[in-house]
Design a protein around this motif. Structure first.
Motif, mmCIF file in Angstrom:
data_model
loop_
_atom_site.group_PDB
_atom_site.id
_atom_site.type_symbol
_atom_site.label_atom_id
_atom_site.label_comp_id
_atom_site.label_asym_id
_atom_site.label_seq_id
_atom_site.Cartn_x
_atom_site.Cartn_y
_atom_site.Cartn_z
ATOM 1 N N LYS A 28 -44.110 -65.563 38.428
ATOM 2 C CA LYS A 28 -43.329 -64.373 38.765
ATOM 3 C C LYS A 28 -44.242 -63.162 38.902
ATOM 4 O O LYS A 28 -45.215 -63.033 38.182
ATOM 5 N N LYS A 29 -43.899 -62.281 39.842
ATOM 6 C CA LYS A 29 -44.644 -61.036 40.026
ATOM 7 C C LYS A 29 -44.048 -59.964 39.117
ATOM 8 O O LYS A 29 -42.834 -59.951 38.900
ATOM 9 N N PRO A 30 -44.876 -59.055 38.638
ATOM 10 C CA PRO A 30 -44.322 -57.945 37.839
ATOM 11 C C PRO A 30 -43.635 -56.922 38.742
ATOM 12 O O PRO A 30 -44.064 -56.697 39.870
ATOM 13 N N HIS A 31 -42.535 -56.330 38.247
ATOM 14 C CA HIS A 31 -41.857 -55.269 38.990
ATOM 15 C C HIS A 31 -42.541 -53.966 38.625
ATOM 16 O O HIS A 31 -42.388 -53.471 37.509
ATOM 17 N N HIS A 32 -43.299 -53.386 39.556
ATOM 18 C CA HIS A 32 -44.035 -52.173 39.227
ATOM 19 C C HIS A 32 -43.448 -50.918 39.853
ATOM 20 O O HIS A 32 -43.952 -49.835 39.644
ATOM 21 N N HIS A 33 -42.392 -51.035 40.648
ATOM 22 C CA HIS A 33 -41.693 -49.836 41.118
ATOM 23 C C HIS A 33 -40.263 -50.180 41.516
ATOM 24 O O HIS A 33 -39.903 -51.333 41.673
ATOM 25 N N LYS A 34 -39.450 -49.137 41.657
ATOM 26 C CA LYS A 34 -38.060 -49.302 42.077
ATOM 27 C C LYS A 34 -38.014 -49.604 43.568
ATOM 28 O O LYS A 34 -39.051 -49.644 44.233
ATOM 29 N N LYS A 35 -36.802 -49.746 44.088
ATOM 30 C CA LYS A 35 -36.641 -49.929 45.533
ATOM 31 C C LYS A 35 -37.079 -48.669 46.249
ATOM 32 O O LYS A 35 -36.835 -47.555 45.780
ATOM 33 N N ARG A 36 -37.721 -48.828 47.387
ATOM 34 C CA ARG A 36 -38.195 -47.690 48.175
ATOM 35 C C ARG A 36 -37.402 -47.578 49.476
ATOM 36 O O ARG A 36 -36.865 -48.560 49.973
ATOM 37 N N LYS A 37 -37.395 -46.363 50.022
ATOM 38 C CA LYS A 37 -36.655 -46.097 51.257
ATOM 39 C C LYS A 37 -37.148 -46.990 52.404
ATOM 40 O O LYS A 37 -36.350 -47.477 53.197
ATOM 41 N N HIS A 38 -38.462 -47.225 52.497
ATOM 42 C CA HIS A 38 -39.001 -48.016 53.601
ATOM 43 C C HIS A 38 -38.706 -49.515 53.445
ATOM 44 O O HIS A 38 -38.935 -50.278 54.376
ATOM 45 N N GLU A 39 -38.199 -49.935 52.281
ATOM 46 C CA GLU A 39 -37.818 -51.339 52.072
ATOM 47 C C GLU A 39 -36.321 -51.545 52.308
ATOM 48 O O GLU A 39 -35.803 -52.634 52.087
ATOM 49 N N MET A 40 -35.650 -50.484 52.750
ATOM 50 C CA MET A 40 -34.200 -50.516 52.887
ATOM 51 C C MET A 40 -33.727 -51.453 53.992
ATOM 52 O O MET A 40 -34.351 -51.561 55.043
ATOM 53 N N GLY A 41 -32.617 -52.117 53.740
ATOM 54 C CA GLY A 41 -31.938 -52.916 54.758
ATOM 55 C C GLY A 41 -30.543 -52.355 54.950
ATOM 56 O O GLY A 41 -30.078 -51.548 54.144
ATOM 57 N N ARG A 42 -29.856 -52.774 55.994
ATOM 58 C CA ARG A 42 -28.500 -52.290 56.232
ATOM 59 C C ARG A 42 -27.539 -53.449 56.428
ATOM 60 O O ARG A 42 -27.956 -54.568 56.698
ATOM 61 N N GLN A 43 -26.251 -53.144 56.331
ATOM 62 C CA GLN A 43 -25.235 -54.174 56.519
ATOM 63 C C GLN A 43 -25.239 -54.654 57.964
ATOM 64 O O GLN A 43 -25.615 -53.923 58.874
ATOM 65 N N MET A 44 -24.761 -55.900 58.155
ATOM 66 C CA MET A 44 -24.664 -56.462 59.494
ATOM 67 C C MET A 44 -23.674 -55.658 60.338
ATOM 68 O O MET A 44 -22.718 -55.097 59.796
ATOM 69 N N ALA A 45 -23.896 -55.631 61.646
ATOM 70 C CA ALA A 45 -22.997 -54.894 62.537
ATOM 71 C C ALA A 45 -21.687 -55.654 62.741
ATOM 72 O O ALA A 45 -20.656 -55.050 62.976
ATOM 73 N N MET A 46 -21.723 -56.993 62.628
ATOM 74 C CA MET A 46 -20.540 -57.842 62.839
ATOM 75 C C MET A 46 -19.862 -57.490 64.169
ATOM 76 O O MET A 46 -18.685 -57.137 64.239
ATOM 77 N N THR A 47 -20.616 -57.565 65.254
ATOM 78 C CA THR A 47 -20.159 -57.179 66.587
ATOM 79 C C THR A 47 -19.006 -58.060 67.052
ATOM 80 O O THR A 47 -19.044 -59.279 66.907
#
Length: 103
Positions: A28-47
Motif C-alpha cells: 500500500k502507498k501512504p496517503h500524503h495529501h488530500k484530494k486535489r483540484k487537478h485530480e477531480m473527476g465529474r459525473q457522467m453526462a448520461m446523454t
C-alpha cells in the motif's frame, strides 16, 4: 452509516487520482495529501437521444468543455472504409454490464 447534523449522508467526490492504488509489488502507498483540484473527476453526462441540448462546463485554466445532455447527431468514423460522416442517431445498443459501453 454516519449521518451529519442535517441528517444527510456526506457527499463523496469523484477523483481520477492514483493515490488509492497499490504498488506493483502489492504494497500500500501512504496517503500524503488530500484530494486535489487537478485530480477531480465529474459525473457522467448520461446523454439521451433527442433535440440538441448542451451544457458548458468550466475546466482547468478557464477552458470550456461541452456536455451533451441530449443529442440526435454525431460525427462517426468507419475505420475499415476510412470515411467519417456527420450522422443522425436512430437507436443505441444496450449493454447490461455498463452504461458507458452502450453503442
Amino acid at each position: 452509516v454516519c449521518l451529519h447534523a442535517h441528517g444527510a449522508l456526506p457527499a463523496m467526490g469523484i477523483s481520477r487520482d492514483s493515490q488509492h492504488k497499490r504498488r506493483l509489488t502489492g504494497g500500500k502507498k501512504p496517503h500524503h495529501h488530500k484530494k486535489r483540484k487537478h485530480e477531480m473527476g465529474r459525473q457522467m453526462a448520461m446523454t439521451k437521444i433527442g433535440a440538441k441540448r448542451i451544457h458548458p462546463v468550466r475546466c482547468r485554466g478557464g477552458n470550456m468543455k461541452f456536455r451533451g445532455i441530449r443529442l440526435d447527431t454525431g460525427n462517426f468514423s468507419w475505420g475499415s472504409e476510412v470515411c467519417t460522416r456527420k450522422t443522425r442517431i436512430l437507436d443505441v445498443v444496450y449493454n447490461a454490464s455498463n452504461n458507458e459501453l452502450v453503442r
